[in-house]
Design a protein around this motif. Structure first.
Motif, PDB file in Angstrom:
ATOM      1  N   ILE A  34       0.883  -1.161   0.000  1.00  0.00           N
ATOM      2  CA  ILE A  34       0.000   0.000   0.000  1.00  0.00           C
ATOM      3  C   ILE A  34       0.921   1.209   0.000  1.00  0.00           C
ATOM      4  O   ILE A  34       1.769   1.345   0.884  1.00  0.00           O
ATOM      5  CB  ILE A  34      -0.906   0.021   1.247  1.00  0.00           C
ATOM      6  N   ILE A  35       0.777   2.058  -1.008  1.00  0.00           N
ATOM      7  CA  ILE A  35       1.534   3.309  -1.075  1.00  0.00           C
ATOM      8  C   ILE A  35       0.525   4.425  -0.896  1.00  0.00           C
ATOM      9  O   ILE A  35      -0.405   4.555  -1.690  1.00  0.00           O
ATOM     10  CB  ILE A  35       2.255   3.471  -2.425  1.00  0.00           C
ATOM     11  N   TYR A  36       0.709   5.194   0.176  1.00  0.00           N
ATOM     12  CA  TYR A  36      -0.238   6.288   0.365  1.00  0.00           C
ATOM     13  C   TYR A  36       0.480   7.633   0.404  1.00  0.00           C
ATOM     14  O   TYR A  36       1.495   7.789   1.045  1.00  0.00           O
ATOM     15  CB  TYR A  36      -1.143   6.050   1.573  1.00  0.00           C
ATOM     16  N   PHE A  37      -0.052   8.562  -0.365  1.00  0.00           N
ATOM     17  CA  PHE A  37       0.441   9.934  -0.407  1.00  0.00           C
ATOM     18  C   PHE A  37      -0.447  10.766   0.511  1.00  0.00           C
ATOM     19  O   PHE A  37      -1.673  10.655   0.457  1.00  0.00           O
ATOM     20  CB  PHE A  37       0.354  10.494  -1.834  1.00  0.00           C
ATOM     21  N   TYR A  38       0.184  11.573   1.342  1.00  0.00           N
ATOM     22  CA  TYR A  38      -0.567  12.402   2.279  1.00  0.00           C
ATOM     23  C   TYR A  38       0.057  13.796   2.332  1.00  0.00           C
ATOM     24  O   TYR A  38       1.227  13.975   1.998  1.00  0.00           O
ATOM     25  CB  TYR A  38      -0.616  11.743   3.662  1.00  0.00           C
ATOM     26  N   PRO A  39      -0.725  14.802   2.742  1.00  0.00           N
ATOM     27  CA  PRO A  39      -0.231  16.179   2.690  1.00  0.00           C
ATOM     28  C   PRO A  39       0.896  16.539   3.655  1.00  0.00           C
ATOM     29  O   PRO A  39       1.906  17.104   3.239  1.00  0.00           O
ATOM     30  CB  PRO A  39      -1.476  17.025   2.982  1.00  0.00           C
TER      31      PRO A  39
END
Length: 149
Positions: A34-39
């Motif tokens: 799981i690759i998650y981009f977050y601010p």
């Protein structure tokens, strides 16, 4: 152009929270991830999301899935975020937003905030699902639903 389900994740490198160079092909194409981009580190939604992935990390590992978070925060910020919330997974620093651009992660709120998008990638490096929502905890729930369906 944004990556979508069915696309192969392109190779990339980034610094992890220890300052070591992470090469995507060390995991992607070898195991599900799981690759998650977050601010931003240590903001309310981003903290809720990270802690959601932390709280369900054992379940992800049992399902054979690694978790990687990516933001433009620097290595020191990631170190503090990991220590403060006891995060067991990798956080990668993307200060020039090159990886964000590579994936085609859109901005949110009229382009004022970096977007929050999560990718479920199979062990062959193919994207199985893309989830885009500014509500951090929805990402954790969607990944669990997809992996256990």
């Amino acid at each position: 152009m944004a990556l979508k389900a069915g696309d192969i994740v392109p190779k990339f490198t980034a610094q992890d929270a220890t300052g070591a160079v992470f090469e995507s092909n060390s995991i992607i194409g070898k195991k599900a991830v799981i690759i998650y981009f977050y601010p931003k580190d240590d903001t309310p939604q981003c903290t809720a999301q990270a802690c959601g992935f932390r709280d369900n990390y054992a379940e992800f590992v049992n399902l054979g899935v690694e978790v990687i978070g990516i933001s433009s925060d620097d290595v020191n910020s990631h170190q503090q975020f990991i220590q403060k919330y006891n995060l067991p997974f990798l956080l990668l620093s993307d200060p020039d937003k090159a990886i964000r651009k590579l994936f085609g992660v859109p901005s949110a709120f009229l382009g004022l905030l970096p977007g929050r998008v999560t990718y479920l990638v199979d062990k062959y490096g193919m994207i199985q699902m893309v989830f885009d929502s500014m509500l951090g905890m929805k990402h954790v729930k969607k990944m669990i639903e997809k992996l256990t369906e």
